[in-house]
Motif scaffolding. Structure first.
Motif, PDB file in Angstrom:
ATOM      1  N   ASN A 102     -10.826  -3.605   3.503  1.00  0.00           N
ATOM      2  CA  ASN A 102     -10.834  -2.576   2.464  1.00  0.00           C
ATOM      3  C   ASN A 102      -9.814  -1.484   2.750  1.00  0.00           C
ATOM      4  OD1 ASN A 102     -13.164  -2.613   0.239  1.00  0.00           O
ATOM      5  ND2 ASN A 102     -13.874  -3.712   2.052  1.00  0.00           N
ATOM      6  N   LEU A 103      -9.677  -1.122   4.021  1.00  0.00           N
ATOM      7  CA  LEU A 103      -8.688  -0.112   4.391  1.00  0.00           C
ATOM      8  C   LEU A 103      -7.279  -0.599   4.088  1.00  0.00           C
ATOM      9  CD1 LEU A 103      -8.152   2.629   5.785  1.00  0.00           C
ATOM     10  CD2 LEU A 103      -7.996   1.366   7.941  1.00  0.00           C
ATOM     11  N   LEU A 104      -7.007  -1.868   4.407  1.00  0.00           N
ATOM     12  CA  LEU A 104      -5.683  -2.438   4.150  1.00  0.00           C
ATOM     13  C   LEU A 104      -5.389  -2.484   2.654  1.00  0.00           C
ATOM     14  CD1 LEU A 104      -3.185  -3.818   5.375  1.00  0.00           C
ATOM     15  CD2 LEU A 104      -4.380  -5.999   5.138  1.00  0.00           C
ATOM     16  N   LEU A 105      -6.366  -2.937   1.861  1.00  0.00           N
ATOM     17  CA  LEU A 105      -6.166  -3.017   0.413  1.00  0.00           C
ATOM     18  C   LEU A 105      -5.998  -1.638  -0.200  1.00  0.00           C
ATOM     19  CD1 LEU A 105      -8.745  -5.802  -0.523  1.00  0.00           C
ATOM     20  CD2 LEU A 105      -6.253  -5.993  -0.486  1.00  0.00           C
ATOM     21  N   GLN A 106      -6.772  -0.670   0.278  1.00  0.00           N
ATOM     22  CA  GLN A 106      -6.656   0.692  -0.246  1.00  0.00           C
ATOM     23  C   GLN A 106      -5.289   1.273   0.061  1.00  0.00           C
ATOM     24  OE1 GLN A 106      -9.838   3.531   0.658  1.00  0.00           O
ATOM     25  NE2 GLN A 106      -8.277   5.071   1.000  1.00  0.00           N
ATOM     26  N   ALA A 107      -4.804   1.028   1.276  1.00  0.00           N
ATOM     27  CA  ALA A 107      -3.506   1.577   1.668  1.00  0.00           C
ATOM     28  C   ALA A 107      -2.367   0.943   0.880  1.00  0.00           C
ATOM     29  CB  ALA A 107      -3.293   1.374   3.164  1.00  0.00           C
ATOM     30  N   LEU A 108      -2.461  -0.358   0.606  1.00  0.00           N
ATOM     31  CA  LEU A 108      -1.342  -1.072  -0.016  1.00  0.00           C
ATOM     32  C   LEU A 108      -1.341  -1.009  -1.544  1.00  0.00           C
ATOM     33  CD1 LEU A 108      -1.133  -4.254   2.242  1.00  0.00           C
ATOM     34  CD2 LEU A 108       0.165  -2.114   2.405  1.00  0.00           C
ATOM     35  N   LEU A 109      -2.538  -0.948  -2.171  1.00  0.00           N
ATOM     36  CA  LEU A 109      -2.583  -0.954  -3.639  1.00  0.00           C
ATOM     37  C   LEU A 109      -2.532   0.459  -4.234  1.00  0.00           C
ATOM     38  CD1 LEU A 109      -5.030  -3.921  -4.344  1.00  0.00           C
ATOM     39  CD2 LEU A 109      -2.550  -3.870  -4.544  1.00  0.00           C
ATOM     40  N   PRO A 110      -3.629   1.247  -4.145  1.00  0.00           N
ATOM     41  CA  PRO A 110      -3.538   2.611  -4.682  1.00  0.00           C
ATOM     42  C   PRO A 110      -2.708   3.534  -3.799  1.00  0.00           C
ATOM     43  CG  PRO A 110      -5.691   2.256  -3.709  1.00  0.00           C
ATOM     44  CD  PRO A 110      -4.982   0.941  -3.651  1.00  0.00           C
ATOM     45  N   GLY A 111      -2.282   3.041  -2.629  1.00  0.00           N
ATOM     46  CA  GLY A 111      -1.444   3.836  -1.748  1.00  0.00           C
ATOM     47  C   GLY A 111       0.031   3.515  -1.908  1.00  0.00           C
ATOM     48  N   LEU A 112       0.496   2.485  -1.204  1.00  0.00           N
ATOM     49  CA  LEU A 112       1.924   2.174  -1.153  1.00  0.00           C
ATOM     50  C   LEU A 112       2.480   1.706  -2.494  1.00  0.00           C
ATOM     51  CD1 LEU A 112       4.482   1.857   0.535  1.00  0.00           C
ATOM     52  CD2 LEU A 112       3.716  -0.447   1.138  1.00  0.00           C
TER      53      LEU A 112
END
Length: 322
Positions: free
Chosen positions: A237-247
């Motif tokens: 979840n942390l990876l998906l959060q960082a890459l989608l709504p983040g990066l």
């Protein structure tokens, strides 16, 4: 000569219009954030989540910044100040102010005051970037803000007493709105001398020292209960959060902002609450009210007109320059 100018105008209008919708798409992706954050909040504090998210983003952004390292030589005091507003102000301090405002002030008053972000951004864009607003732009602002109001509060009045606005929580909410609006304007300013990849990378990397400090001062323990399965779920979840709504969202946002005026971009960001409503409807099965449907329609109407207005204004400026 006139044929060449017309052709050039036509060629320039397309990226201008598509840039606006890239900002819309980038901001819309922010609405996906709760899907991942809800699970993460069961194991980590908000500061810990934001810090870990920026560590992941640093790993993704560092190679990009290295490829564009030549642009760092041109950074002066003004660019450095703008970068601090974008990274420390927009990414860290504004989020902290807004979170504290929600816990210390009247919820509805805080949410309503946060909607002032476009007002701050448009005012700063006029002063700092010398942006000129087109005709009927004021009406479009009112239309978009009215739509956002309906999405948030429906047909109800969100506060019972004027005293709700005279509080520390309300001041913090206004501070967050001002910083987010300023971040939009400063991001547009930086794109005048840097690529959108560099601005995106520096936004994430420069926020890390402040986030490390804030998380350390918080003193919360680092622990994930539930064994290997729970730890893996948190990591995914942390990876998906960082890459989608983040990066991904910020890359789209800054690429679009490269050809979009800050005063237009801040209204394009109103696509964010619309995504939140859709997520609540599809994922959490919360019924969409008629007021939210009307608000949704008002925002999209405003966005389409703003996109058209920006393209027309760009054509006019190109003809005057020719």
């Amino acid at each position: 000569m006139s044929n060449v100018s017309a052709s050039s105008s036509g060629m320039r209008t397309s990226p201008v219009r598509s840039g606006f919708w890239l900002v819309v798409l980038g901001a819309a992706l922010w609405g996906v954030d709760p899907l991942f954050r809800i699970i993460l909040l069961k194991s980590l504090t908000s500061s810990q989540i934001v810090l870990l998210e920026h560590v992941v983003l640093f790993l993704a952004a560092a190679p990009v910044l290295w490829r564009h390292r030549g642009e760092l030589k041109s950074i002066g005091l003004r660019q450095a100040g703008a970068l601090l507003v974008v990274s420390w102000g927009g990414s860290a301090v504004a989020t902290i102010l807004f979170t504290k405002a929600l816990s210390s002030g009247d919820l509805n008053a805080v949410l309503l005051l946060q909607k002032l972000q476009p007002v701050f951004a448009i005012g700063l864009a006029a002063v700092i970037l010398k942006e000129r607003l087109p005709r009927n732009f004021g009406l479009l602002i009112i239309l978009a803000l009215a739509g956002t109001y309906l999405l948030t509060f429906g047909w109800t009045v969100p506060f019972g007493h004027v005293n709700n606005f005279v509080s520390v929580g309300s001041l913090m909410a206004m501070g967050a709105a001002a910083l987010w609006g300023g971040s939009t304007v400063m991001g547009r300013y930086l794109l005048g001398s840097m690529s959108y990849e560099t601005v995106t990378s520096l936004r994430f990397i420069l926020a890390l020292p402040l986030l490390f400090t804030l998380t350390t001062l918080e003193g919360a323990p680092w622990q994930v209960s539930g064994g290997l399965g729970a730890t893996s779920l948190v990591a995914i979840n942390l990876l998906l959060q960082a890459l989608l709504p983040g990066l991904l969202s910020m890359l789209l946002y800054y690429k679009g902002l490269n050809t979009t005026k800050a005063s237009f971009a801040t209204l394009a960001e109103l696509s964010f609450p619309m995504t939140g409503i859709l997520i609540n409807w599809v994922v959490y099965h919360q019924l969409v009210t008629m007021a939210q449907v009307v608000g949704f329609a008002l925002i999209w109407t405003a966005l389409f007109y703003i996109s058209s207005q920006q393209a027309k204004q760009q054509q006019t400026e190109l003809k005057q320059a020719a």
